[in-house]
Motif scaffolding. Sequence first.
Motif, PDB file in Angstrom:
ATOM      1  N   PRO A  75      56.514  51.720  34.674  1.00 50.35           N
ATOM      2  CA  PRO A  75      54.974  51.617  34.998  1.00 50.35           C
ATOM      3  C   PRO A  75      54.896  52.599  36.458  1.00 50.35           C
ATOM      4  O   PRO A  75      53.298  52.737  36.342  1.00 50.35           O
ATOM      5  N   PHE A 168      47.916  50.230  34.501  1.00 49.27           N
ATOM      6  CA  PHE A 168      49.582  50.796  34.929  1.00 49.27           C
ATOM      7  C   PHE A 168      49.428  50.578  36.182  1.00 49.27           C
ATOM      8  O   PHE A 168      49.954  50.282  37.095  1.00 49.27           O
ATOM      9  N   LYS A 171      49.514  46.939  37.526  1.00 46.95           N
ATOM     10  CA  LYS A 171      51.203  47.057  37.076  1.00 46.95           C
ATOM     11  C   LYS A 171      52.072  47.153  38.549  1.00 46.95           C
ATOM     12  O   LYS A 171      52.601  45.809  38.655  1.00 46.95           O
TER      13      LYS A 171
END
Length: 295
Positions: A75, A168, A171
């Motif tokens: 990520p 992303f 995350k």
Amino acid sequence: MSSSATGKASSTLLPICLLIIAMVSIQGGASLAKSLFPLVGAEGITTLRLGIGTLILFVIFRPWRMRFAAGSRLPLLIYGLALGSMNYLFYLSLRTVPLGIAVALEFTGPLAVAMFSSRRPIDFLWVALAIVGLWFLLPLGHGVASIDPFGAACALGAGACWAVYIIFGQKAGGDHGPGTVAVGSLIAALVFCPIGAWQTGSALLNVDILPVALAVAILSTALPYSLEIIALPKIPARTFGTLMSLEPAMAAFSGMLFLNEHLTGVQWLALAAIIAASMGSTLTIRPKPQIEKLS
């Protein structure tokens, strides 16, 4: 008004002011960057912003103290690549597209992320508004606006990268905290600085442009990212999204003030439709039962 209510209002006002300053800083930096295009081009500006901005972010966030678990690396890598691609494509779009329109087209990325999170009837209104705005901004065969197709495609590509950056980034930020932006910027710099340096050539060695390039890096990267890190934990996500909806308008005004870019009446209406779609989708979003809090 009670003292507690006054204190609550003032505690909310400060982060809002910080976010407004951050947005003004970003658009001022974009105008300043575009003024350097005749000297180093869009690719050169990408190189200078990412290179200098990464150094500044490293000093601020000191990411060398971070630890990277094996499962959290992908990520972070995608986040960094999306960050670099977003910068690169956005500056390419600015070569032929006015700043306000480029930001409006780019803004379709986070707008799409917000809209895909819900399927209620009201959301179709925001989708329709966004489509109307795009129809009058993009060169779709009508003679309303003379927008370069390649520049528009680059702006939309930057928007798609912005969407990936958000997904992303959540995350990666949850795994690594505020230092994520410094590591992501380093990944972007390692990929796109060599590309930009190769495309620009010896023009990057001109020391006379370094003070302006430093100002671009501060205004577009270091200052707004730092202010956002301070402000975001102190205001609701809905307030943040509503404020961000004003960014295309700020970009348009910045283009008028600093770049002498004037939009037509129809383009202003199209830009207003995209802003309304973004603001509406933010204000009417239904919070999820469980919200994962970023550390």
